[in-house]
Scaffold this motif. Structure first.
Motif, PDB file in Angstrom:
ATOM      1  N   GLY A  89      -2.463  10.505   1.469  1.00 20.67           N
ATOM      2  CA  GLY A  89      -1.692   9.846   2.515  1.00 20.67           C
ATOM      3  C   GLY A  89      -2.342   9.980   3.874  1.00 20.67           C
ATOM      4  N   ASP A  90      -2.892  11.149   4.155  1.00 28.70           N
ATOM      5  CA  ASP A  90      -3.626  11.356   5.413  1.00 28.70           C
ATOM      6  C   ASP A  90      -4.805  10.396   5.502  1.00 28.70           C
ATOM      7  N   ARG A  91      -5.545  10.287   4.401  1.00 29.78           N
ATOM      8  CA  ARG A  91      -6.728   9.428   4.397  1.00 29.78           C
ATOM      9  C   ARG A  91      -6.348   7.956   4.518  1.00 29.78           C
ATOM     10  N   LEU A  92      -5.214   7.552   3.919  1.00 34.90           N
ATOM     11  CA  LEU A  92      -4.745   6.171   4.083  1.00 34.90           C
ATOM     12  C   LEU A  92      -4.426   5.915   5.559  1.00 34.90           C
ATOM     13  N   PHE A  93      -3.724   6.835   6.188  1.00 36.21           N
ATOM     14  CA  PHE A  93      -3.380   6.677   7.607  1.00 36.21           C
ATOM     15  C   PHE A  93      -4.639   6.594   8.457  1.00 36.21           C
ATOM     16  N   VAL A 141     -12.888   5.829   3.175  1.00 37.28           N
ATOM     17  CA  VAL A 141     -12.171   6.994   3.672  1.00 37.28           C
ATOM     18  C   VAL A 141     -11.259   7.559   2.584  1.00 37.28           C
ATOM     19  N   ILE A 142     -10.565   6.691   1.862  1.00 35.66           N
ATOM     20  CA  ILE A 142      -9.669   7.177   0.820  1.00 35.66           C
ATOM     21  C   ILE A 142     -10.459   7.865  -0.295  1.00 35.66           C
ATOM     22  N   ARG A 143     -11.611   7.335  -0.623  1.00 38.81           N
ATOM     23  CA  ARG A 143     -12.400   7.895  -1.731  1.00 38.81           C
ATOM     24  C   ARG A 143     -13.169   9.166  -1.324  1.00 38.81           C
ATOM     25  N   MET A 185       0.828  -1.213   0.000  1.00 41.71           N
ATOM     26  CA  MET A 185       0.000   0.000   0.000  1.00 41.71           C
ATOM     27  C   MET A 185       0.858   1.256   0.000  1.00 41.71           C
ATOM     28  N   LEU A 186       1.905   1.267   0.819  1.00 42.60           N
ATOM     29  CA  LEU A 186       2.782   2.442   0.860  1.00 42.60           C
ATOM     30  C   LEU A 186       3.509   2.641  -0.470  1.00 42.60           C
TER      31      LEU A 186
END
Length: 87
Positions: A44-48, A83-85, A17-18
């Motif tokens: 990146g914020d949303r992935l975290f 969240v990512i979307r 993922m990273l």
């Protein structure tokens, strides 16, 4: 921690993922956006936030049920994608 196949797959999944997010950022730089989260965020914020929420979902699953973690994994994948979307 027992280094079993599921543990290894977990860490490989995080690494993939990273790496994918890094390539995505290089191909298409992100800009801060405002979604349903109460702050402006980058991908990146949303992935975290998605990963952090997934950890809490798994802990809640373990506390609330004796079922296997496959259900928690499915809910966590949907949560992170959402969240990512839309975050």
């Amino acid at each position: 921690m027992a280094w079993t196949l599921p543990t290894a797959l977990f860490f490989v999944g995080i690494a993939v993922m990273l790496a994918a997010m890094t390539v995505w950022e290089l191909v298409s730089p992100t800009a801060e956006a405002k979604g349903f989260l109460p702050m402006r965020t980058t991908r990146g914020d949303r992935l975290f936030i998605g990963l952090l929420g997934s950890a809490f979902l798994h802990l809640g699953w373990l506390a609330a049920t004796d079922a296997t973690l496959w259900g928690a994994l499915a809910v966590s994948l949907l949560w992170t994608a959402f969240v990512i979307r839309f975050g």
